[in-house]
Each structure stands twice: as structure tokens, then as C-alpha cells.
Write an enzyme that holds these catalytic residues in place. Structure first.
Site, PDB file in Angstrom:
ATOM      1  N   ASN A  47      55.907  34.773  -4.779  1.00 35.68           N
ATOM      2  CA  ASN A  47      57.238  35.320  -5.018  1.00 35.68           C
ATOM      3  C   ASN A  47      57.382  35.435  -6.537  1.00 35.68           C
ATOM      4  O   ASN A  47      56.447  35.116  -7.289  1.00 35.68           O
ATOM      5  CB  ASN A  47      58.337  34.475  -4.348  1.00 35.68           C
ATOM      6  CG  ASN A  47      58.428  33.065  -4.901  1.00 35.68           C
ATOM      7  OD1 ASN A  47      57.963  32.780  -6.018  1.00 35.68           O
ATOM      8  ND2 ASN A  47      59.030  32.169  -4.152  1.00 35.68           N
ATOM      9  N   THR A  97      56.585  39.348  -3.870  1.00 33.12           N
ATOM     10  CA  THR A  97      57.815  39.455  -3.077  1.00 33.12           C
ATOM     11  C   THR A  97      58.975  39.022  -3.967  1.00 33.12           C
ATOM     12  O   THR A  97      58.942  37.950  -4.568  1.00 33.12           O
ATOM     13  CB  THR A  97      57.725  38.583  -1.802  1.00 33.12           C
ATOM     14  OG1 THR A  97      57.420  37.241  -2.175  1.00 33.12           O
ATOM     15  CG2 THR A  97      56.640  39.081  -0.856  1.00 33.12           C
ATOM     16  N   THR A 145      64.979  30.895   4.993  1.00 38.16           N
ATOM     17  CA  THR A 145      63.777  30.056   5.126  1.00 38.16           C
ATOM     18  C   THR A 145      62.762  30.767   6.021  1.00 38.16           C
ATOM     19  O   THR A 145      63.101  31.192   7.126  1.00 38.16           O
ATOM     20  CB  THR A 145      64.139  28.687   5.758  1.00 38.16           C
ATOM     21  OG1 THR A 145      65.267  28.161   5.082  1.00 38.16           O
ATOM     22  CG2 THR A 145      62.974  27.713   5.686  1.00 38.16           C
ATOM     23  N   GLY A 191      59.403  34.633   3.511  1.00 36.02           N
ATOM     24  CA  GLY A 191      58.110  34.857   2.848  1.00 36.02           C
ATOM     25  C   GLY A 191      56.956  34.657   3.825  1.00 36.02           C
ATOM     26  O   GLY A 191      55.961  35.391   3.792  1.00 36.02           O
ATOM     27  N   ASP A 192      57.091  33.678   4.695  1.00 41.18           N
ATOM     28  CA  ASP A 192      56.025  33.431   5.686  1.00 41.18           C
ATOM     29  C   ASP A 192      55.928  34.592   6.669  1.00 41.18           C
ATOM     30  O   ASP A 192      54.828  34.998   7.065  1.00 41.18           O
ATOM     31  CB  ASP A 192      56.303  32.124   6.438  1.00 41.18           C
ATOM     32  CG  ASP A 192      56.319  30.938   5.492  1.00 41.18           C
ATOM     33  OD1 ASP A 192      55.574  30.974   4.495  1.00 41.18           O
ATOM     34  OD2 ASP A 192      57.084  29.992   5.736  1.00 41.18           O
ATOM     35  N   ASN A 251      57.646  43.984   4.986  1.00 37.89           N
ATOM     36  CA  ASN A 251      58.972  43.919   4.360  1.00 37.89           C
ATOM     37  C   ASN A 251      60.064  44.032   5.433  1.00 37.89           C
ATOM     38  O   ASN A 251      61.074  43.320   5.388  1.00 37.89           O
ATOM     39  CB  ASN A 251      59.059  45.077   3.353  1.00 37.89           C
ATOM     40  CG  ASN A 251      60.317  45.086   2.544  1.00 37.89           C
ATOM     41  OD1 ASN A 251      60.724  44.062   2.002  1.00 37.89           O
ATOM     42  ND2 ASN A 251      60.974  46.237   2.461  1.00 37.89           N
ATOM     43  N   SER A 299      63.753  38.639   9.821  1.00 38.86           N
ATOM     44  CA  SER A 299      63.592  37.194  10.045  1.00 38.86           C
ATOM     45  C   SER A 299      64.768  36.358   9.542  1.00 38.86           C
ATOM     46  O   SER A 299      64.924  35.215   9.939  1.00 38.86           O
ATOM     47  CB  SER A 299      62.301  36.700   9.371  1.00 38.86           C
ATOM     48  OG  SER A 299      62.489  36.620   7.971  1.00 38.86           O
ATOM     49  N   GLU A 332      68.499  34.634  11.774  1.00 36.37           N
ATOM     50  CA  GLU A 332      68.766  33.429  12.578  1.00 36.37           C
ATOM     51  C   GLU A 332      68.356  32.189  11.804  1.00 36.37           C
ATOM     52  O   GLU A 332      67.529  32.272  10.891  1.00 36.37           O
ATOM     53  CB  GLU A 332      67.988  33.487  13.895  1.00 36.37           C
ATOM     54  CG  GLU A 332      68.659  34.407  14.897  1.00 36.37           C
ATOM     55  CD  GLU A 332      67.876  34.548  16.185  1.00 36.37           C
ATOM     56  OE1 GLU A 332      67.429  33.516  16.719  1.00 36.37           O
ATOM     57  OE2 GLU A 332      67.704  35.695  16.616  1.00 36.37           O
TER      58      GLU A 332
HETATM   59  O1  RIB Z   1      58.402  28.609   3.809  1.00 35.50           O
HETATM   60  C1  RIB Z   1      59.288  27.806   4.530  1.00 35.50           C
HETATM   61  C2  RIB Z   1      58.628  26.504   4.874  1.00 35.50           C
HETATM   62  O2  RIB Z   1      58.375  25.780   3.693  1.00 35.50           O
HETATM   63  C3  RIB Z   1      59.463  25.587   5.715  1.00 35.50           C
HETATM   64  O3  RIB Z   1      59.321  25.809   7.098  1.00 35.50           O
HETATM   65  C4  RIB Z   1      59.006  24.209   5.276  1.00 35.50           C
HETATM   66  O4  RIB Z   1      58.331  23.488   6.240  1.00 35.50           O
HETATM   67  C5  RIB Z   1      58.161  24.435   4.025  1.00 35.50           C
HETATM   68  O5  RIB Z   1      56.832  24.308   4.310  1.00 35.50           O
END
Ligand code: RIB
Length: 289
Positions: free
Chosen positions: A185, A204, A232, A235-236, A260, A266, A269
Site C-alpha cells: 500500500n 494500492t 479490513t 488489500g487481501d 480493484n 469487500s 461487510e
Molecule cells: O489484512 C487484514 C488482516 O491483517 C487481518 O485479518 C488481521 O488478521 C491481520 O493479519
């Protein structure tokens, strides 16, 4: 189109999520508004994102010999993720993340637990599983020498690897060069690469979108305007989706556009994995423009 094979080498955490209107300063106690335990960990999140988007996903990692470990394994199985290479480490707790959610953003402290035992030797033992992958995903919540070893292994066997350097940690130049793509990021990019940009970097930038270099030119894909419940895991989601699209042979621009859109969906929620979309949802969202 063949189902792409993605392997994720990384962390599996239980997220301890506290929602609060006021973030306490040092020495202060405040009243929060909600608390939940939610599956997370950057590795597991990326695995779930890729699986929901239609990939055949193998997760490589470790959990502790506690209840959280069992819950997290069950969750991954429910998402159709191959978990044969996740083992339970004795006398070690499962990885944890303390997450404070406030003003639509998060603050995260991770405790490695069993993620700290995803050793180079463990990867060596199960490397056959990695070598059949179309794409490998790595993040930085496991030991540094395992990251080195895994990048090296993928490079040696010609397996493309996306390195998501989160949380930021320095690697030597020769190792960065062995990554196919690096996805920091904006903060991680500044910490690790300063203002550099090159063909490996896909940056990102949250509301500013995504920046990358294709055919020698800097390209931008704009962020979508969406209602945010919890960022949260956005990015994943981006990383999981990017791996799927690239493994399918999509161009970099198309893959970034797809990832993107998945990341935008995502955030609708609560929980890192809560809002991760299916393939159909991403395609409909992109069609609507
Ligand atoms: O990227 C988000 C994640 O970062 C969370 O789920 C947390 O567990 C940390 O690893």
C-alpha cells in the site's frame, strides 16, 4: 477456462475486533460499542478471496493447538480451500490480531503465535504442493527467512509469485527482483521503496485507486465509490483477486481492474472475509460500471 491453482503461504489469525467511537489514548479507558471474534490473517484472507473468485486454492500455514485453530481450519474448509498443509503446532497459540475499528478505519496489532512457526524447513517438507501452482501469494506475517526461501523456491522453478509486503519489512534487492509482482500500500511503498515505481510494483492507494507500470508507462485504475462498513481485508481481497486474474492469463490492466473491483465490494461487510465477493458479484459490478 481451466480453474487456476493458487497457493498461499502465510498467516492464519483469529481477529479480535473491537468497535468503538473513541480510540483511547495512553492510560485512558473508553466504552466500546461491539466486540466479535472473526477469522482473519493476511494469508488466510487472501486464500478465501481467491477461492470465492473460483480458484483452486491451497493454504500453507500453521495454527496452534487451541480452539481458535480448529475454528479457523473449519472456516477454510467451508471455503473449499485445501488445508492438508496446515498443521497444528503443539504448545503454541494460534495467531491473533487485535483490531480496533473506528471511523471506518482499522488499527491492527498482530501476535504471531503459530504463524511464527511457518519455518523454512516446513516449506521445504511440503514444497511439492507449491511447485504445481499457477501462482503463489506471500505476505509478511511469517518469518523472514521463510519468505526469502519461498521467493527463491518459486523463482528457481519458474512459478510466478506475488509478494504483498504487509506489514512492511526490508528484503534485499536481489530477493525483491525475484518477485513477479510486489503489492505494497502507499505507506509500505514509502517505507520500502521511497518514491520508486517500476514494472514489479502495484501500489494500492485506498481512495486514490491503484497505480502500476505497464509497457513502460505508469497507469492508474481509479477507486470505486462505495459505502464502507469495514476496510479490513480490502488489500487481501485485492491480492487474492489479482492472483486469480493473472493466473487466468488476463493482462495486467485487466487483472488490476478486476482486483480493484473485488476490493471495493469487500468493504461492505464487517470482518476481513465478510464482504469478499464471488466471481459473479465482481463481474456484475464491473458490467454496471
Ligand atoms: O489484512 C487484514 C488482516 O491483517 C487481518 O485479518 C488481521 O488478521 C491481520 O493479519
Amino acid at each position: 477456462m481451466n480453474q487456476p491453482k493458487i497457493t498461499v503461504i502465510g498467516s492464519i489469525n483469529m481477529d479480535l475486533v473491537t468497535e468503538t467511537d473513541i480510540v483511547p489514548v495512553q492510560g485512558e479507558t473508553v466504552r466500546g460499542t461491539n466486540f466479535q471474534t472473526i477469522p482473519g490473517g493476511k494469508g488466510a484472507n487472501q486464500a478465501v478471496a481467491a477461492a470465492r473468485l473460483g480458484a483452486e486454492v491451497t493454504m500453507i500455514g500453521r495454527v496452534g493447538d487451541d480452539q481458535f485453530g480448529d475454528v479457523l481450519m473449519d472456516q477454510l474448509r467451508k471455503e473449499n480451500i485445501q488445508v492438508d498443509h496446515i498443521d497444528h503446532v503443539s504448545h503454541t497459540p494460534t495467531g491473533l490480531a487485535n483490531i480496533i475499528l473506528s471511523e471506518q478505519d482499522n488499527r491492527i496489532i498482530i501476535i504471531a503465535g503459530a504463524n511464527g512457526k511457518v519455518t523454512k524447513d516446513y516449506i521445504e517438507q511440503i514444497k511439492a504442493a507449491i511447485l504445481t501452482s499457477d501462482y503463489v501469494l506471500l505476505q509478511f506475517e511469517i518469518p523472514k527467512e521463510t519468505i526469502f526461501f519461498s521467493i527463491e523456491l518459486c523463482h528457481k522453478h519458474g512459478i510466478p509469485v506475488i509478494v504483498n509486503p504487509a506489514p512492511a519489512m526490508e528484503l534485499d534487492k536481489a530477493t525483491w527482483e525475484k518477485a513477479t509482482y510486489i503489492t505494497p500500500n502507499e505507506t509500505e511503498r514509502q517505507q520500502l521503496f521511497g518514491n520508486q515505481h517500476n514494472e514489479k510494483l502495484i501500489i494500492t492507494k485506498g481512495k486514490q485507486g491503484v497505480s502500476f507500470v505497464e509497457a513502460g508507462k505508469e497507469q492508474e485504475v481509479s477507486a470505486h465509490s462505495v459505502d464502507v462498513v469495514d476496510t479490513t481485508g480490502a488489500g487481501d481481497t485485492f491480492n487474492g483477486a489479482l492472483a486469480v486474474a493473472l493466473a487466468e492469463g488476463q493482462s495486467l490492466t485487466k487483472a488490476v481492474t478486476f482486483a480493484n473491483a473485488a476490493a471495493a465490494l469487500s468493504v461492505g461487510e464487517i470482518g476481513a472475509q465478510g464482504g469478499m465477493p464471488t466471481r459473479e458479484q465482481v463481474e456484475q459490478f464491473l458490467e454496471k460500471g
